[in-house]
Design a protein around this motif. Structure first.
Motif, PDB file in Angstrom:
ATOM      1  N   UNK A   1       0.832  -1.196   0.000  1.00 27.06           N
ATOM      2  CA  UNK A   1       0.000   0.000   0.000  1.00 27.06           C
ATOM      3  C   UNK A   1       0.867   1.245   0.000  1.00 27.06           C
ATOM      4  N   UNK A   2       0.283   2.344  -0.479  1.00 25.15           N
ATOM      5  CA  UNK A   2       0.958   3.630  -0.526  1.00 25.15           C
ATOM      6  C   UNK A   2       0.109   4.649   0.226  1.00 25.15           C
ATOM      7  N   UNK A   3       0.762   5.422   1.076  1.00 22.02           N
ATOM      8  CA  UNK A   3       0.058   6.480   1.798  1.00 22.02           C
ATOM      9  C   UNK A   3      -0.284   7.586   0.811  1.00 22.02           C
ATOM     10  N   UNK A   4      -1.575   7.894   0.677  1.00 22.40           N
ATOM     11  CA  UNK A   4      -2.008   8.969  -0.213  1.00 22.40           C
ATOM     12  C   UNK A   4      -2.107  10.283   0.539  1.00 22.40           C
ATOM     13  N   UNK A   5      -2.608  10.229   1.784  1.00 24.60           N
ATOM     14  CA  UNK A   5      -2.802  11.431   2.574  1.00 24.60           C
ATOM     15  C   UNK A   5      -2.773  11.071   4.053  1.00 24.60           C
ATOM     16  N   UNK A   6      -2.080  11.877   4.872  1.00 24.58           N
ATOM     17  CA  UNK A   6      -2.045  11.577   6.307  1.00 24.58           C
ATOM     18  C   UNK A   6      -3.388  11.817   6.985  1.00 24.58           C
ATOM     19  N   UNK A   7      -4.292  12.528   6.319  1.00 18.91           N
ATOM     20  CA  UNK A   7      -5.631  12.758   6.855  1.00 18.91           C
ATOM     21  C   UNK A   7      -6.662  12.409   5.802  1.00 18.91           C
ATOM     22  N   UNK A   8      -7.686  11.682   6.217  1.00 17.84           N
ATOM     23  CA  UNK A   8      -8.760  11.306   5.305  1.00 17.84           C
ATOM     24  C   UNK A   8      -9.969  12.188   5.501  1.00 17.84           C
ATOM     25  N   UNK A   9     -11.146  11.586   5.508  1.00 24.38           N
ATOM     26  CA  UNK A   9     -12.378  12.343   5.685  1.00 24.38           C
ATOM     27  C   UNK A   9     -12.511  12.870   7.105  1.00 24.38           C
ATOM     28  N   UNK A  10     -11.704  12.344   7.996  1.00 25.35           N
ATOM     29  CA  UNK A  10     -11.641  12.833   9.376  1.00 25.35           C
ATOM     30  C   UNK A  10     -10.176  12.788   9.805  1.00 25.35           C
ATOM     31  N   UNK A  11      -9.834  13.510  10.863  1.00 25.81           N
ATOM     32  CA  UNK A  11      -8.445  13.553  11.295  1.00 25.81           C
ATOM     33  C   UNK A  11      -7.957  12.229  11.845  1.00 25.81           C
ATOM     34  N   UNK A  12      -8.844  11.351  12.232  1.00 25.56           N
ATOM     35  CA  UNK A  12      -8.411  10.097  12.843  1.00 25.56           C
ATOM     36  C   UNK A  12      -8.098   8.995  11.839  1.00 25.56           C
ATOM     37  N   UNK A  13      -8.200   9.272  10.552  1.00 28.38           N
ATOM     38  CA  UNK A  13      -7.894   8.257   9.543  1.00 28.38           C
ATOM     39  C   UNK A  13      -6.835   8.755   8.564  1.00 28.38           C
ATOM     40  N   UNK A  14      -6.134   7.819   7.966  1.00 28.96           N
ATOM     41  CA  UNK A  14      -5.196   8.096   6.879  1.00 28.96           C
ATOM     42  C   UNK A  14      -5.766   7.470   5.621  1.00 28.96           C
ATOM     43  N   UNK A  15      -5.459   8.049   4.474  1.00 26.48           N
ATOM     44  CA  UNK A  15      -5.906   7.488   3.208  1.00 26.48           C
ATOM     45  C   UNK A  15      -4.754   6.744   2.548  1.00 26.48           C
ATOM     46  N   UNK A  16      -5.030   5.518   2.128  1.00 27.57           N
ATOM     47  CA  UNK A  16      -4.042   4.670   1.476  1.00 27.57           C
ATOM     48  C   UNK A  16      -4.570   4.208   0.129  1.00 27.57           C
ATOM     49  N   UNK A  17      -3.638   3.773  -0.718  1.00 27.19           N
ATOM     50  CA  UNK A  17      -3.957   3.195  -2.013  1.00 27.19           C
ATOM     51  C   UNK A  17      -3.306   1.828  -2.081  1.00 27.19           C
ATOM     52  N   UNK A  18      -4.084   0.803  -2.416  1.00 27.89           N
ATOM     53  CA  UNK A  18      -3.547  -0.548  -2.552  1.00 27.89           C
ATOM     54  C   UNK A  18      -3.006  -0.717  -3.967  1.00 27.89           C
ATOM     55  N   UNK A  19      -1.734  -1.065  -4.065  1.00 28.66           N
ATOM     56  CA  UNK A  19      -1.095  -1.241  -5.371  1.00 28.66           C
ATOM     57  C   UNK A  19      -1.445  -2.576  -6.020  1.00 28.66           C
ATOM     58  N   UNK A  20      -2.064  -3.480  -5.275  1.00 19.60           N
ATOM     59  CA  UNK A  20      -2.425  -4.795  -5.808  1.00 19.60           C
ATOM     60  C   UNK A  20      -3.822  -4.756  -6.432  1.00 19.60           C
ATOM     61  N   UNK A  21      -4.821  -4.398  -5.640  1.00 20.39           N
ATOM     62  CA  UNK A  21      -6.200  -4.391  -6.157  1.00 20.39           C
ATOM     63  C   UNK A  21      -6.655  -3.000  -6.612  1.00 20.39           C
ATOM     64  N   UNK A  22      -5.765  -2.009  -6.474  1.00 17.94           N
ATOM     65  CA  UNK A  22      -6.011  -0.644  -6.948  1.00 17.94           C
ATOM     66  C   UNK A  22      -7.220   0.003  -6.293  1.00 17.94           C
ATOM     67  N   UNK A  23      -7.363  -0.221  -4.998  1.00 20.22           N
ATOM     68  CA  UNK A  23      -8.458   0.373  -4.243  1.00 20.22           C
ATOM     69  C   UNK A  23      -7.918   1.423  -3.284  1.00 20.22           C
TER      70      UNK A  23
END
Length: 58
Positions: free
Chosen positions: A19-41
């Motif tokens: 996985x690759x970190x896309x953003x240290x903050x997602x829709x809320x401050x308590x989550x991080x956004x990641x991208x899966x390089x395998x299933x592309x989700x």
């Protein structure tokens, strides 16, 4: 963010750790956004989930 911390994040769709970190903050401050390089989700991961795991292992 240390590289070894990213390795402990699993994709919720395919359970892979490539996985690759896309953003240290997602829709809320308590989550991080990641991208899966395998299933592309894109997915969100609770930021403190790794920190809790680290504390239990000590």
């Amino acid at each position: 963010m240390p590289a070894d911390r990213a390795l402990s994040v699993h994709c919720p769709f395919c359970d892979k750790t490539d996985v690759t970190l896309m953003s240290p903050f997602g829709t809320a401050q308590l989550v991080r956004q990641y991208y899966c390089n395998v299933c592309r989700s894109a997915f969100e991961y609770i930021r403190w989930q790794d920190e809790d795991t680290d504390k239990r292992e000590e």
